[in-house]
Design a protein around this motif. Structure first.
Motif, short mmCIF file in Angstrom:
data_model
loop_
_atom_site.label_atom_id
_atom_site.label_comp_id
_atom_site.label_asym_id
_atom_site.label_seq_id
_atom_site.Cartn_x
_atom_site.Cartn_y
_atom_site.Cartn_z
N PRO A 114 1.53 21.10 9.60
CA PRO A 114 0.26 21.83 9.64
C PRO A 114 0.30 23.14 8.87
O PRO A 114 -0.75 23.68 8.51
CB PRO A 114 0.05 22.08 11.14
N ASN A 115 1.50 23.63 8.57
CA ASN A 115 1.65 24.88 7.83
C ASN A 115 1.89 24.56 6.36
O ASN A 115 2.95 24.04 6.00
CB ASN A 115 2.81 25.69 8.41
N THR A 116 0.95 24.85 5.52
CA THR A 116 1.11 24.57 4.09
C THR A 116 1.94 25.64 3.39
O THR A 116 2.33 25.46 2.23
CB THR A 116 -0.26 24.51 3.39
N GLY A 117 2.20 26.76 4.07
CA GLY A 117 2.94 27.84 3.44
C GLY A 117 2.10 28.66 2.49
O GLY A 117 2.61 29.50 1.75
N MET A 118 0.77 28.42 2.52
CA MET A 118 -0.12 29.12 1.59
C MET A 118 -1.21 29.83 2.39
O MET A 118 -1.86 29.23 3.24
CB MET A 118 -0.75 28.14 0.60
N SER A 119 -1.39 31.09 2.13
CA SER A 119 -2.38 31.88 2.85
C SER A 119 -3.75 31.72 2.22
O SER A 119 -3.87 31.51 1.01
CB SER A 119 -1.97 33.36 2.83
N ALA A 120 -4.78 31.81 3.03
CA ALA A 120 -6.15 31.75 2.53
C ALA A 120 -6.57 33.07 1.90
O ALA A 120 -7.63 33.18 1.30
CB ALA A 120 -7.12 31.38 3.63
N VAL A 156 0.84 -1.19 0.00
CA VAL A 156 0.00 0.00 0.00
C VAL A 156 0.88 1.25 0.00
O VAL A 156 1.89 1.31 0.70
CB VAL A 156 -0.92 0.04 1.24
N GLY A 157 0.50 2.25 -0.80
CA GLY A 157 1.10 3.57 -0.75
C GLY A 157 0.02 4.61 -0.51
O GLY A 157 -1.03 4.57 -1.16
N LEU A 158 0.24 5.52 0.43
CA LEU A 158 -0.75 6.54 0.76
C LEU A 158 -0.31 7.92 0.30
O LEU A 158 0.87 8.29 0.45
CB LEU A 158 -0.99 6.60 2.28
N ASP A 159 -1.25 8.67 -0.24
CA ASP A 159 -1.06 10.08 -0.54
C ASP A 159 -2.02 10.90 0.32
O ASP A 159 -3.22 10.58 0.39
CB ASP A 159 -1.34 10.37 -2.02
N PHE A 160 -1.49 11.92 0.96
CA PHE A 160 -2.29 12.83 1.79
C PHE A 160 -2.41 14.18 1.07
O PHE A 160 -1.41 14.72 0.59
CB PHE A 160 -1.61 13.06 3.14
N TYR A 161 -3.61 14.71 1.02
CA TYR A 161 -3.84 16.03 0.45
C TYR A 161 -4.65 16.84 1.46
O TYR A 161 -5.75 16.42 1.86
CB TYR A 161 -4.62 15.95 -0.86
N ARG A 162 -4.08 17.96 1.87
CA ARG A 162 -4.80 18.79 2.84
C ARG A 162 -6.07 19.36 2.20
O ARG A 162 -6.03 19.94 1.11
CB ARG A 162 -3.92 19.93 3.34
N ARG A 163 -7.18 19.17 2.88
CA ARG A 163 -8.45 19.69 2.36
C ARG A 163 -8.48 21.21 2.48
O ARG A 163 -7.88 21.79 3.39
CB ARG A 163 -9.62 19.08 3.14
N PRO A 164 -9.16 21.89 1.53
CA PRO A 164 -9.15 23.35 1.53
C PRO A 164 -9.74 23.94 2.81
O PRO A 164 -10.70 23.40 3.38
CB PRO A 164 -10.02 23.71 0.32
N ASP A 165 -9.14 25.03 3.23
CA ASP A 165 -9.71 25.81 4.32
C ASP A 165 -11.06 26.36 3.86
O ASP A 165 -11.18 26.85 2.72
CB ASP A 165 -8.77 26.96 4.67
N PRO A 166 -12.09 26.29 4.69
CA PRO A 166 -13.40 26.79 4.25
C PRO A 166 -13.39 28.24 3.78
O PRO A 166 -14.21 28.63 2.94
CB PRO A 166 -14.27 26.62 5.51
N ALA A 167 -12.44 29.04 4.30
CA ALA A 167 -12.39 30.46 3.94
C ALA A 167 -11.46 30.74 2.77
O ALA A 167 -11.29 31.90 2.37
CB ALA A 167 -11.96 31.29 5.14
#
Length: 535
Positions: A528-534, A457-468
């Motif tokens: 936890p920090n994606t480096g991308m601002s909402a 098994v190989g897993l890929d994680f993708y952070r779900r978008p911030d609601p804002a």
């Protein structure tokens, strides 16, 4: 659901992962072979029977040397034991009762079928048999307290084996018929069985109280109540001597056309009558289904029936080999909070040289995964943090939605993937790692921390978008939102409940997916920090 587990000598929760010896192995050299098999499966527990006829060869003459020997054997091997009391019933038959029981059927009565002929099961309406079983079991438990009360090598005792009537739906003897004419016990007030048809019977005097309440299942309900009361008295006597957890196992009813005495032993604690058993046997700590069903729908249906608030799921018997069981066992642990899983027939897993048979490797791999993850399975049981991936037929990937992450599992038999230079996937032995049917357990231990153990098994994680987040598409499309944005990825193991790192993965070993190939356990700490601002 209560986080109930068996406990070791220090009172710590313990999850039995192991094998059961064959029926006639206790007291023979075959136990050593069984112990070796448990070790090769990565297990921590051996289940093995003790025999009433060996413990009490003559009335009131007791010999516990066989029990003493098997306790010492397990203790020396560093394993725990679950002992199986083969008393009144073994698969419904009285094979293991002493000869003085077998030779006096006028005192220790067999049940009768509807034609009046005896069936090969002792009647639970016979007080004489019950009193002898209670006495012998009580003496056995006294011995366990004396021989093992401090060490607690023995975790629990199973009372009887797949108890119930063979070849009839109830005992039709005069004694049983008198009990059948009595009112339904008050403890069963309000208990209804599914699809009973009771509404078609009415209140006519010609129908018994059992028939009016339980309809077409009346005979089964009646048999279940008296079997439950029988085992409860045995359990009560044993616990009075030594307060060790006691349970019974079940020949499950979810098979065939599900009629008692034909498809399974009548009176057994099958899913249909589990409410009756829980009311009738309060001294049992749990009731465990023996699940040999390979079909996933049947398997999970049984798990659902026994994983109750008042009955933690424990599987005392399952197949020792086969891909289906290797997949299903992970679902039992993750989706139904199984507190222990064992496979039957330990000695049959080894060849003449004591090596693991090829057809047993799939199940052994799954057992090693369960053992490696057991500290987390204990801590996170029924919290929603434990997830199973078990490659189904025709399945190439599996999607899991978590509150903060999309998780995609790729099954490596179908999805070729680069796995890094530290993992051998190019030799003949290495190539086999990519051909195993994918299976894994994923436990989330924090907002961004995960433990993954499995194979193929190989897993890929993708952070779900911030609601804002108004730029959610571009952010989600960025590789920085995926598994590359981690703090650390470590291979390791648990030692006395503490995480031990063996290897830190990075670079080529993390660029493509977080993978497990042959039972590896990895700790994944995402950033936890994606480096991308909402904004």
């Amino acid at each position: 659901m209560e986080n109930t587990f068996l406990r070791d000598a220090q009172g710590k929760p313990f999850m039995p992962i192991g094998l059961q010896a064959h029926n006639s192995s206790t007291g023979t050299a075959l136990i050593k072979k069984a112990v070796r098999a448990v070790k090769l499966y990565g297990g921590n527990c051996l289940e093995t029977p003790v025999y009433w006829y060996r413990i009490e060869p003559e009335m009131d003459c007791y010999d516990f040397s066989m029990v003493k020997d098997v306790i010492e054997e397990a203790r020396e091997a560093g394993l725990h034991l679950i002992l199986l009391w083969f008393g009144t019933s073994k698969n419904g038959h009285p094979n293991y009762v002493p000869e003085y029981i077998k030779l006096q059927p006028d005192i220790y009565r067999l049940a009768q079928g509807p034609d009046g002929a005896p069936v090969p099961s002792l009647s639970v309406h016979c007080r004489e048999t019950l009193e002898r079983d209670k006495k012998a079991f009580g003496r056995f438990m006294e011995f366990l307290k004396e021989a093992d009360g401090e060490s607690r090598t023995v975790l629990a005792v199973q009372i009887e084996n797949e108890m119930g009537y063979a070849n009839t739906d109830m005992d039709y003897s005069a004694e049983a018929r008198r009990d059948y004419e009595k009112p339904v016990p008050g403890a069963l007030a309000g208990v209804e069985l599914p699809d009973s048809g009771r509404e078609l019977i009415g209140e006519g005097k010609e129908a018994s109280a059992w028939k009016r309440q339980f309809g077409r299942h009346a005979h089964e309900a009646f048999s279940a109540w008296y079997h439950a009361r029988y085992i409860d008295e045995v359990a009560s006597a044993g616990k009075a001597a030594y307060a060790l957890p006691c349970f019974t196992n079940v020949m499950v009813g979810e098979q065939g056309y599900e009629e008692p005495g034909l498809c399974y032993n009548a009176g057994a604690a099958v899913g249909r009558v589990l409410d009756i058993w829980k009311a009738g046997a309060p001294h049992l700590d749990f009731i465990g289904p023996d699940i040999y069903n390979q079909n996933r729908r049947e398997y999970t249906r049984i798990c659902r029936a026994y994983a109750r608030e008042d009955n933690p799921l424990f599987i005392p018997e399952s197949p020792i080999r086969g891909v289906a069981n290797a997949m299903n066992a992970l679902l039992a642990a993750a989706d139904y909070g199984a507190t222990g899983i064992c496979c039957f027939g330990a000695e049959s897993a080894l060849d003449e040289e004591g090596n693991l048979l090829e057809e047993c490797r799939d199940m052994a791999l799954t057992m090693r995964i369960l053992s490696a993850m057991s500290p987390l399975l204990i801590h996170y049981r029924n919290t929603g943090c434990v997830h199973a991936f078990a490659e189904d037929e025709f399945e190439t990937s599996h999607y899991l939605k978590l509150p903060e992450y999309h998780v995609t599992a790729k099954y490596l038999r179908s999805a070729a993937m680069y796995t890094g230079y530290t993992t051998d996937t190019h030799s003949e032995a290495g190539k086999k790692k990519l051909q195993v049917r994918g299976r894994a357990l994923l436990v989330q231990t924090g907002p961004n921390e995960f433990y993954l153990c499995g194979a193929g098994v190989g897993l890929d994680f993708y952070r779900r978008p911030d609601p804002a987040d108004e730029s959610c598409y571009s952010h989600l499309h960025s590789r920085q939102s995926g598994q590359l944005n981690f703090l650390s990825v470590e291979e390791g193991h648990f030692e006395n409940g503490e995480w031990v790192t063996e290897l830190v993965r990075n670079g080529d070993e993390t660029n493509f997916s977080h993978y497990v190939l042959d039972g590896q356990l990895i700790r994944i700490r995402l950033n936890p920090n994606t480096g991308m601002s909402a904004e």
